[in-house]
Design a protein around this motif. Structure first.
Motif, mmCIF file in Angstrom:
data_model
loop_
_atom_site.group_PDB
_atom_site.id
_atom_site.type_symbol
_atom_site.label_atom_id
_atom_site.label_comp_id
_atom_site.label_asym_id
_atom_site.label_seq_id
_atom_site.Cartn_x
_atom_site.Cartn_y
_atom_site.Cartn_z
ATOM 1 N N ILE A 133 0.839 -1.201 0.000
ATOM 2 C CA ILE A 133 0.000 0.000 0.000
ATOM 3 C C ILE A 133 0.873 1.249 0.000
ATOM 4 O O ILE A 133 0.620 2.219 -0.729
ATOM 5 C CB ILE A 133 -0.944 0.000 1.222
ATOM 6 N N SER A 134 1.939 1.227 0.819
ATOM 7 C CA SER A 134 2.867 2.358 0.885
ATOM 8 C C SER A 134 3.530 2.578 -0.468
ATOM 9 O O SER A 134 3.666 3.714 -0.939
ATOM 10 C CB SER A 134 3.915 2.112 1.964
ATOM 11 N N TRP A 135 3.950 1.488 -1.118
ATOM 12 C CA TRP A 135 4.577 1.583 -2.442
ATOM 13 C C TRP A 135 3.616 2.232 -3.434
ATOM 14 O O TRP A 135 4.012 3.062 -4.254
ATOM 15 C CB TRP A 135 4.974 0.198 -2.937
ATOM 16 N N SER A 136 2.364 1.856 -3.346
ATOM 17 C CA SER A 136 1.361 2.404 -4.252
ATOM 18 C C SER A 136 1.260 3.922 -4.125
ATOM 19 O O SER A 136 1.143 4.636 -5.131
ATOM 20 C CB SER A 136 -0.003 1.764 -3.963
ATOM 21 N N LYS A 137 1.329 4.430 -2.883
ATOM 22 C CA LYS A 137 1.253 5.884 -2.666
ATOM 23 C C LYS A 137 2.428 6.582 -3.340
ATOM 24 O O LYS A 137 2.275 7.599 -4.005
ATOM 25 C CB LYS A 137 1.244 6.199 -1.166
ATOM 26 N N TYR A 138 3.646 6.041 -3.122
ATOM 27 C CA TYR A 138 4.839 6.641 -3.735
ATOM 28 C C TYR A 138 4.745 6.602 -5.258
ATOM 29 O O TYR A 138 5.076 7.564 -5.944
ATOM 30 C CB TYR A 138 6.092 5.904 -3.290
ATOM 31 N N PHE A 139 4.320 5.463 -5.786
ATOM 32 C CA PHE A 139 4.253 5.282 -7.234
ATOM 33 C C PHE A 139 3.256 6.264 -7.848
ATOM 34 O O PHE A 139 3.525 6.884 -8.885
ATOM 35 C CB PHE A 139 3.842 3.839 -7.556
ATOM 36 N N THR A 140 2.110 6.413 -7.198
ATOM 37 C CA THR A 140 1.086 7.330 -7.693
ATOM 38 C C THR A 140 1.601 8.770 -7.709
ATOM 39 O O THR A 140 1.425 9.510 -8.683
ATOM 40 C CB THR A 140 -0.186 7.247 -6.829
ATOM 41 N N ASN A 141 2.274 9.168 -6.601
ATOM 42 C CA ASN A 141 2.840 10.517 -6.523
ATOM 43 C C ASN A 141 3.915 10.734 -7.578
ATOM 44 O O ASN A 141 4.030 11.814 -8.165
ATOM 45 C CB ASN A 141 3.425 10.770 -5.129
ATOM 46 N N LEU A 142 4.721 9.695 -7.812
ATOM 47 C CA LEU A 142 5.787 9.788 -8.812
ATOM 48 C C LEU A 142 5.197 9.971 -10.208
ATOM 49 O O LEU A 142 5.677 10.781 -11.007
ATOM 50 C CB LEU A 142 6.656 8.525 -8.763
ATOM 51 N N MET A 143 4.140 9.232 -10.509
ATOM 52 C CA MET A 143 3.488 9.359 -11.808
ATOM 53 C C MET A 143 2.914 10.769 -11.999
ATOM 54 O O MET A 143 2.951 11.330 -13.108
ATOM 55 C CB MET A 143 2.365 8.325 -11.947
#
Length: 565
Positions: A133-143
């Motif tokens: 879930i944490s990875w998903s937040k970072y990935f979304t912000n990066l995109m």
């Protein structure tokens, strides 16, 4: 035939089974691939520890504790250090996959081994879900930084979106200010497609990363090792760069007051900080894939813990020195502080490294859990399919696939806050049993000449030290201790009674039995951190254990290999 629920599997039996290569009946003799050395294990430890904690939970912990959160990292590191030494002795004497489960089987017996194995399955699964879930937040912000927008209803769990929508309605009615996170959650709820009255909201990036990592773990330990080493080198470079660069922007005035919310404020962050440290024990699940486990496992655990502790303390001081601690209640504190001082390009680099760092944590956790399933299956406590070794990849194939499903599906729908505390209490419970298990291990004869010397915890007699520490602690915390007896309906006080009782028992045993000091301190300190996690988490944890006991008495007890021995 041994019918006792506390029947033990001796160290010699464990080593004998390992030498014979015990897999399931279809793949008897299937062995794991021995390719790991000290450097690889150290990197795996760093991969497991430097991740969501340093890139995420350190922010909220700093908000609660101020600059003094660095003290909490020291306390947690010392606690983990005691546990790491106990893990290291077990790993050296019993170089078998299974981590604390295997160690408990040799020291406490089958029932306690099952309990800790069941606990580890929860710890790793929920830890993996939280990291995904944490990875998903970072990935979304990066995109978003690359101007690629992923719809909110595909990057969030159902409960967060619903709560955000409800909260927005209340704020609008009351005229209050709307937080950005609330607005995003409400937007996800409003824009989500629906079937009938059911909103379609799920964290798809979390599912994606679990699938990729599970495939990597499935195809082999060599591939896992290479990926881990590459990711660790990158994230260490970024963390060291952040420390060095951030040092030039530190304002000492931000460190005053050092403890704005007192020691209680510091300890409020114990869950987030300890969550950052969990995972170094996952190294012990790779015992059968080490070239020389007696030498390399202890070194890998201790080296990784020392390196990570130093980095965490420095990062905490730099973060709270660059901006006021009150600004750090954010999901991406490292990227935030550099954006806050105008270095947005640096914050993008940090966001990229956060995606990689969090993926490496997931990789180690996802590697560890199938090996717990495998060890329990070998002993007959779970169906034999879980101990199946893939003939080509030499990995626990079925267990790895099951782990992927167990983590991926909940990661679609669960909330990060709901799972972090439960992971921490499960890990601490494992640490408590490992520290206690070392005290029960039989003494070992000296190794024959020419044989590699096994790691052993330095013996310090606790006969007088522990009673003195107990009395000093009682005097120093007399008022809080007496306040426990004035019950006001606060259930969170109840675990402290257990802590006091355990401390008193260990004090007496230390005096009478001359127990080894390091395991005793490890047991007490880990149990204390458990008390700081609150009554609700204890209740959830106990419910999980009760479910496990039902499974043990209905299936595992009857199918145990020791039941037929």
């Amino acid at each position: 035939m041994n019918k006792s629920i506390f029947r033990k599997k001796s160290v010699s039996k464990l080593l004998e089974d390992l030498a014979s290569g015990y897999g399931d009946s279809e793949h008897a003799g299937g062995k794991l691939n021995k390719v790991l050395r000290t450097k690889d294990l150290t990197f795996m430890g760093i991969a497991a520890v430097i991740g969501a904690g340093i890139f995420s939970t350190i922010g909220v912990a700093s908000y609660d504790g101020g600059p003094g959160v660095s003290i909490l990292f020291v306390i947690t590191a010392i606690t983990c250090g005691f546990s790491a030494l106990c893990y290291a002795e077990f790993a050296s004497r019993i170089p078998v996959s299974g981590s604390a489960y295997t160690y408990a089987y040799a020291s406490f017996g089958e029932l306690i081994a099952w309990i800790i194995g069941w606990d580890l399955l929860m710890e790793y699964a929920i830890g993996n879900i939280a990291v995904a879930i944490s990875w998903s937040k970072y990935f979304t912000n990066l995109m978003e930084g690359f101007h690629i927008h992923i719809p909110g209803f595909l990057t969030m769990d159902y409960l967060s979106a619903y709560r955000g929508f409800e909260q927005l309605q209340k704020l609008k009615a009351g005229g209050g200010a709307v937080d950005e996170n609330v607005r995003l959650a409400a937007s996800a709820w409003s824009s989500a497609p629906q079937i009938g009255s059911l909103k379609i909201i799920a964290d798809v990036p979390a599912l994606f990363i679990v699938f990729i990592i599970t495939w990597l773990v499935y195809v082999g330990i060599k591939e896992t090792k290479k990926a881990t080493n590459a990711m660790v080198m990158l994230k260490i470079a970024v963390v060291v760069g952040v420390i060095v660069l951030g040092f030039f922007y530190v304002k000492p005035a931000n460190w005053n007051p050092f403890l704005p919310n007192g020691f209680a404020g510091v300890m409020k962050g114990v869950s987030g900080v300890f969550f950052a440290y969990i995972g170094f024990d996952a190294i012990s699940t790779t015992a059968e894939e080490c070239e020389n486990p007696q030498r390399d496992l202890p070194r890998g655990m201790i080296y990784s813990l020392i390196i990570c502790t130093v980095l965490y303390i420095l990062i905490a001081l730099v973060l709270t020195g660059m901006v006021n601690y009150k600004e750090l209640q954010v999901e991406d504190p490292l990227a935030f502080v550099f954006a806050r001082i105008g270095l947005k390009n640096i914050s993008y680099v940090i966001s990229i490294s956060a995606v990689i760092a969090t993926a490496s944590v997931l990789l180690i956790f996802q590697m560890g859990q199938p090996r717990i399933w495998m060890s329990m299956s070998r002993d007959g406590l779970l169906p034999k399919a879980f101990s199946r070794i893939h003939p080509k990849y030499q990995t626990p194939s079925f267990a790895t696939i099951v782990t992927g499903f167990v983590v991926a599906v909940p990661a679609l729908f669960l909330n990060l806050t709901e799972v972090t505390d439960l992971t921490s209490i499960g890990t601490l419970f494992a640490f408590v049993l490992v520290c206690g298990g070392v005290l029960l291990l039989p003494k070992e004869d000296k190794a024959p000449e020419g044989e590699h010397k096994k790691f052993k915890i330095p013996y310090v007699n606790s006969k007088y030290i522990v009673p003195v520490l107990f009395l000093v602690g009682l005097i120093a915390f007399w008022k809080p201790f007496m306040a426990l007896f004035h019950y006001t309906g606060d259930h969170d006080k109840l675990p402290y009674f257990l802590f006091f009782g355990l401390s008193a028992v260990l004090t007496v045993l230390s005096f009478l039995k001359n127990l080894s000091l390091i395991p005793v301190l490890g047991l007490i300190s880990c149990f204390y951190l458990m008390t700081e996690l609150g009554y609700t988490n204890w209740l959830r944890f106990l419910i999980w254990l009760v479910i496990g006991l039902v499974i043990y008495f209905t299936y595992s007890y009857r199918h145990s290999k020791l039941n037929a021995a």
